[in-house]
Design a protein around this motif. Sequence first.
Motif, short mmCIF file in Angstrom:
data_model
loop_
_atom_site.label_atom_id
_atom_site.label_comp_id
_atom_site.label_asym_id
_atom_site.label_seq_id
_atom_site.Cartn_x
_atom_site.Cartn_y
_atom_site.Cartn_z
N UNK A 190 0.82 -1.21 0.00
CA UNK A 190 0.00 0.00 0.00
C UNK A 190 0.86 1.26 0.00
N UNK A 191 1.97 1.19 0.73
CA UNK A 191 2.89 2.34 0.80
C UNK A 191 3.80 2.44 -0.42
N UNK A 192 3.81 1.38 -1.24
CA UNK A 192 4.67 1.38 -2.42
C UNK A 192 6.13 1.12 -2.10
N UNK A 193 6.38 0.38 -1.02
CA UNK A 193 7.76 0.08 -0.62
C UNK A 193 7.92 -1.42 -0.40
N UNK A 194 9.15 -1.86 -0.11
CA UNK A 194 9.41 -3.26 0.19
C UNK A 194 9.57 -3.47 1.68
N UNK A 195 9.14 -4.62 2.16
CA UNK A 195 9.33 -4.97 3.56
C UNK A 195 10.77 -5.45 3.77
N UNK A 196 11.44 -4.89 4.77
CA UNK A 196 12.79 -5.33 5.13
C UNK A 196 12.75 -5.78 6.59
N UNK A 197 13.12 -7.04 6.84
CA UNK A 197 12.96 -7.62 8.18
C UNK A 197 14.27 -7.58 8.96
N UNK A 198 14.18 -7.17 10.21
CA UNK A 198 15.32 -7.14 11.12
C UNK A 198 15.04 -8.13 12.25
N UNK A 199 15.91 -9.12 12.41
CA UNK A 199 15.77 -10.12 13.47
C UNK A 199 16.44 -9.58 14.73
N UNK A 200 15.67 -9.43 15.80
CA UNK A 200 16.18 -8.78 17.01
C UNK A 200 15.56 -9.44 18.24
N UNK A 201 16.21 -9.31 19.37
CA UNK A 201 15.72 -9.93 20.60
C UNK A 201 14.31 -9.42 20.93
N UNK A 202 13.45 -10.35 21.34
CA UNK A 202 12.06 -9.97 21.60
C UNK A 202 11.92 -8.98 22.74
#
Length: 284
Positions: free
Chosen positions: A90-102
């Motif tokens: 919807x925003x016209x961007x790509x999702x970039x995932x960061x794995x981090x401590x919960x």
Amino acid sequence: MALWPMKRHGIAAGALALTAALTLSACGSDSGGSDTTSASASADAAGGAKLVKPGKLTVCTNVPYEPFQFKEGDKIVGFDVDIVDLVAKKLGVEQEIVDIDFAVIKSGAAMATNKCDLAAAGMTITEERKQNITFSDPYFDATQALLAKKGTGATSLDDVKAKGLKLGAQASTTGLDYVKEQGFNPTEYADSPKELLALQAGQADVIVQDLPVVLTWLKKPEIAEKFELIASLDTGEQYGLGMKKNADPVLVKTVNEELAAAKSNGTYDEIFMKWFDKKPGELG
């Protein structure tokens, strides 16, 4: 973490983590002009939403937490990933995932220090967490479950207590909070894989975890052969996507509108079936 059932997580520790993170953030921002220009450019490229990185919707999560987020080869996939993809598109961007401590996510520090725009980590909405996080509308109804080695004869938390069984729980989760409220002092494990390993190794007789996670584990023959779901705990939890406190209104609005649209046009049901093999409301 706990959609059927949903959850995850000590006020003091969270406050300290947030304070430390904010201090680091303040020390590291010398160049106000360039940051402002960058933020403006990022907002223009994302339908007016102010994002951490231009062209990216940066999302913090804690892997693995199957089926919400986990690695499939080199890629992180899962229910949460597909839900957030709707917002990114919807925003016209790509999702970039960061794995981090919960713990850094549920304290709000990850968003407060601009490590990410959103947190999607099977995170239960709680009043405590709302102190440092802006939550989206709920997107998953969660329930906790008890997974035990076969043959314990237990079918409830009362049985676990009466039989003197060793209980384990994932640290910083609502499941841990729930069993503590019931008078238990479970052994805590850093993440869900370590919790499952403890059960398999006999360090715990029973573990508490979000129902969807338990059901996913039980799809694996080596787990189903030796372990069983002995009880569901209806804790009334709901998951939410997390943003920083006083988050960008455009981002909050877009997230909630996309969640609502997905539920009304059938997309949500399709994603749910993909990852849970059931329709919403049929889990457990």
